[in-house]
Design an enzyme around this catalytic site. Structure first.
Site, PDB file in Angstrom:
ATOM      1  CG  ASP A 270      -1.927  -1.114   1.211  1.00 29.40           C
ATOM      2  OD1 ASP A 270      -2.173  -1.678   0.130  1.00 29.40           O
ATOM      3  OD2 ASP A 270      -2.443  -1.463   2.281  1.00 29.40           O
TER       4      ASP A 270
ATOM      5  N   GLY B  77      -5.435  -0.525  -1.114  1.00 28.90           N
ATOM      6  CA  GLY B  77      -4.955   0.723  -0.554  1.00 28.90           C
ATOM      7  C   GLY B  77      -5.534   1.094   0.795  1.00 28.90           C
TER       8      GLY B  77
ATOM      9  NE  ARG C 145      -1.530  -9.043  -0.015  1.00 29.30           N
ATOM     10  CZ  ARG C 145      -1.394  -8.022   0.824  1.00 29.30           C
ATOM     11  NH1 ARG C 145      -0.207  -7.727   1.312  1.00 29.30           N
ATOM     12  NH2 ARG C 145      -2.431  -7.302   1.181  1.00 29.30           N
TER      13      ARG C 145
ATOM     14  CG  HIS D  48      19.397  -1.970 -29.455  1.00 35.10           C
ATOM     15  ND1 HIS D  48      20.574  -2.529 -29.878  1.00 35.10           N
ATOM     16  CD2 HIS D  48      19.567  -0.623 -29.528  1.00 35.10           C
ATOM     17  CE1 HIS D  48      21.418  -1.564 -30.222  1.00 35.10           C
ATOM     18  NE2 HIS D  48      20.833  -0.406 -30.009  1.00 35.10           N
TER      19      HIS D  48
ATOM     20  CD  GLN E  34      18.561   2.096 -26.775  1.00 39.05           C
ATOM     21  OE1 GLN E  34      18.535   1.600 -27.892  1.00 39.05           O
ATOM     22  NE2 GLN E  34      19.134   3.264 -26.546  1.00 39.05           N
TER      23      GLN E  34
END
Length: 747
Positions: free
Chosen positions: A156, A199, A292, A654, A657
């Site tokens: 959270d 949350g 989670r 790459h 990137q």
């Protein structure tokens, strides 16, 4: 007579969080490296009370191969019995019997509060145990104090004092992955999705998930909707967005969201409102415990390792009766704070929400949280705010330069929308400074950056062009032609050099007398004035994911893998990926490679394999040494290893990137872009505009004068003269090399 070694216990308590295993590994190996005995307490406080086989001494190999695993291998459980005096007395008896008087507690505020109570009661509990004959007076005298170090494990991110808690970054990865996936199907059918995230009393996941996922609305506990008829306001904004071409709508709801009267705002209620008032096909997705679970992100791995190692050092160095410390993180630096002060502040946020004092609640989350909330309010608008007719709007150009880096598009989106919302015209420059030379410049509107929050690459195009000679004249003409009042360059070292070139030529070209600011965006993380660059976190996660798969492929046979990563002459990616993957050796350009090092590493590796090791991992930066290349080291080790082990190389290239930006890069791109636009607005009307570059330094966003660039950079190696992450070098060695390795075994 030998001295009894210090004994440390480690436990995980409360909800599990990805990264806990990395913290446990760091505690065990750091303790062993310092000559301590380390015990894992299984099943949290329940194991502390039951004792027996639930308190086990750990050796070096006990925590091998766990850094990439989610959850906690030592288990976690909530214990009602530990809340009683009798339960804590039994826990004290178990610890004293084993000689353990130092604990690392990894958990939430309830777990850490219980630990502090246990510490304060310790002398009384021991006195009671002596009186009952459970332990001897000598045992009690040998352990008069209990030392505690706390680490917050909570997805959270709801704990005051630390910017990040273990598991929060990984949870954000799960949320943004879900939003990205849902957005594509939502756009296909022109649907609205309501996504509920975890949350409780903290809206961090909802707020940052909405910013990172480019959501269109969000509800958080700390700041309910301002108006009572919020339902109509939300529907009006979403409807206008559809009228302007938006094909999907994403609404993020924190599980603890409520209105200003304390009435819960649930995902299903929001769905009902949207269907009734907009007539839209609306679906609900409750992410639940998927947030989670799973393997921890790169950030959670290296952060948890850092916190675990620091917790042990705190226990070894703290005074016996010292107040317990919370080991936390501010930006990228470890901090030690009074544990119970942080617990108290955390609970005050929940109390403020319960009392409907929302201004106080959100303020206690910190300036960056408040700033993010305000920024989201602008980004989710379906159209910009009405312009201020009395104020002259400026014309700001946005461009890229250098190699592509994940997060570039996210920064452009934030810059364009913030700039337009504040009454300014935003111009896009295609193909970096070459576009500025060619006049490939166009006006960007609100919807031109729709969907850019989640996109990798660089939609405006980029290259490493640094203008010279007559090209500077062409740029000056185009600045005048398009009426450019300021430039935001989002890119790497080539872009910084080009911006510095324009600044240096102001005495020749008056058109260059405009504010110019550089925003760091390169996977190499090699720019001045910023300890973190956009794209580096995404690249680090790409490396970690690739290495996880490589390690799985080595299970069937004894193999050494040599993995080459990018970075040019900066070893950030190599060192941090080594820390996050548990690599035994990391080769950096800052240190180089010599034959003596290779011989020593080979000897150690061969000894490991003789003892039964099945996998050895080496990370090598692409420019660690021009002679001792990845192929050379691979051939050398394979020849010398003979039949003892095989050697394979993996040059990641790459892929580092590419890909969509990580949540961390999306959030930081948004935050820095907002600051850059504010800088351009502030300096556009000044008689002597300045050049600057922005970044994170010392835990804060700082703006540096562009004149400081040569002083801060090593021009030969194109990297900063000071690199904060090099201080972690010793830790990578400490966590991968047992202190007794070189001792000769006695038969």
């Amino acid at each position: 007579m030998t001295n009894t070694p210090i004994r440390i216990g480690v436990l995980t308590s409360g909800g599990d969080a990805p990264g806990m295993n990395a913290a446990v590994r760091a505690v065990v190996r750091t303790g062993i490296s310092h000559g301590c005995e380390v015990y894992a307490i299984y099943e949290g406080y329940k194991g502390l009370i039951q004792g027996g086989t639930l308190i086990r001494r750990m050796d070096w190999s006990s925590v091998g191969g766990i850094i990439q695993r989610g959850g906690t291998i030592i288990g976690t459980a909530r214990s009602a019995e530990f809340r009683t005096r009798e339960g804590r007395r039994q826990a004290a008896a178990n610890l004293v019997t084993l000689g353990i008087d130092r604990l690392v507690i990894i958990g939430g505020d309830g777990s850490l509060t219980g630990a502090d109570l246990f510490r304060r009661e310790w002398p009384e509990l021991l006195a009671e145990l002596v009186a009952a004959g459970t332990i001897s007076e000598a045992q009690a005298a040998a352990h008069p104090h209990l030392r505690i170090a706390g680490i917050v494990g909570s997805i959270d991110n709801d704990f005051c004092g630390t910017d990040m808690t273990i598991g929060a970054d990984t949870a954000l990865h799960r949320i943004t992955e879900a939003i990205d996936a849902i957005s594509s199907t939502a756009a296909s059918h022109q649907r609205t999705f309501v996504i509920e995230v975890m949350g409780r009393n903290c809206g961090y996941l909802a707020l940052m998930g909405a910013i990172a996922g480019g959501a269109d609305w969000a509800f958080i506990p700390e700041m309910p909707p301002q108006m009572d008829d919020w339902e109509q306001h939300m529907c009006d904004v979403l409807r206008i967005g559809r009228e302007h071409g938006r094909r999907d709508s994403i609404v993020v709801v924190a599980e603890g969201a409520c209105d200003r009267h304390g009435k819960p705002i649930t995902a299903h209620y929001v769905k009902k409102v949207l269907e009734e008032r907009l007539g839209e096909d609306t679906r609900v997705t409750i992410l639940g415990h998927v947030q989670r679970g799973g393997a921890p992100s790169a950030f959670d791995r290296w952060m948890s390792s850092l916190l675990g190692a620091t917790a042990v050092e705190e226990l070894l160095n703290a005074d016996a009766d010292a107040e317990p410390k919370l080991i936390g993180l501010r930006e990228n630096r470890v901090v030690r704070l009074p544990l119970m002060t942080c617990v108290s502040d955390t609970r005050q946020v929940a109390e403020a929400i319960a009392q409907h004092d929302y201004e106080r609640a959100i303020a206690m989350r910190g300036n960056s949280f408040v700033e993010a909330y305000r920024t989201l309010g602008t980004l989710i608008q379906s159209q910009p705010s009405p312009p201020d007719r009395l104020r002259r709007g400026h014309r700001f150009a946005v461009m890229h330069s250098g190699g592509p880096a994940p997060g570039m598009n996210t920064a452009v989106r934030a810059a364009v929308r913030i700039g337009i919302d504040r009454g300014h015209t935003m111009l896009g420059v295609r193909n970096g400074f070459q576009g500025l030379i060619d006049g490939d410049i166009f006006e960007m509107d609100w919807m031109s950056v729709s969907g850019w929050a989640t996109m990798g690459g660089a939609e405006l195009g980029t290259n490493r062009k640094i203008p010279q000679g007559s090209e500077l004249y062409q740029i000056a003409r185009n600045i005048e032609r398009f009426g450019i009042d300021g430039i935001l360059m989002i890119g790497g070292w080539a872009g910084y050099q080009a911006a510095y070139k324009l600044y240096s030529e102001r005495h020749i070209f008056p058109a260059f007398n405009i504010p110019i600011i550089c925003l760091p965006a390169t996977i190499d993380n090699n720019l001045p004035g910023s300890e973190l660059s956009l794209g580096a976190d995404t690249a680090l996660n790409s490396i970690v994911h690739a290495v996880d798969r490589i390690k799985q492929s080595a299970v069937a046979s004894r193999r050494c893998f040599i993995v080459e990563v990018m970075g040019r002459d900066c070893g950030y990616l190599a060192l941090m990926s080594g820390l996050a993957t548990g690599a035994e050796r990391v080769y950096l350009p800052e240190e180089g490679i010599n034959l003596r090092t290779l011989q020593s590493d080979l000897d150690e590796m061969m000894e490991w394999f003789r003892r039964g090791k099945r996998l050895s991992l080496i990370i090598r930066n692409e420019k660690a040494n021009p002679i001792y290349t990845t192929s050379f080291i691979c051939s050398l080790f394979e020849e010398e290893g003979g039949k003892l082990f095989e050697v394979r190389q993996a040059i990641l290239g790459h892929l580092q990137q590419g890909g969509d930006p990580s949540p961390f890069d999306r959030i930081q791109a948004t935050r820095l872009a907002v600051r850059c636009i504010e800088f351009l607005i502030e300096h556009a009307d000044r008689q002597e505009p300045v050049g600057a570059f922005i970044g994170y330094r010392g835990g804060k966003v700082q703006v540096h004068p562009i004149e400081d660039m040569p002083r801060l950079m090593d021009p030969v190696h194109a990297r900063p003269r000071e690199q904060w992450w090099l201080a972690l070098r010793q830790m990578t060695r400490l966590l991968t090399t047992p202190p007794v390795f070189h001792q000769v075994e006695q038969k």
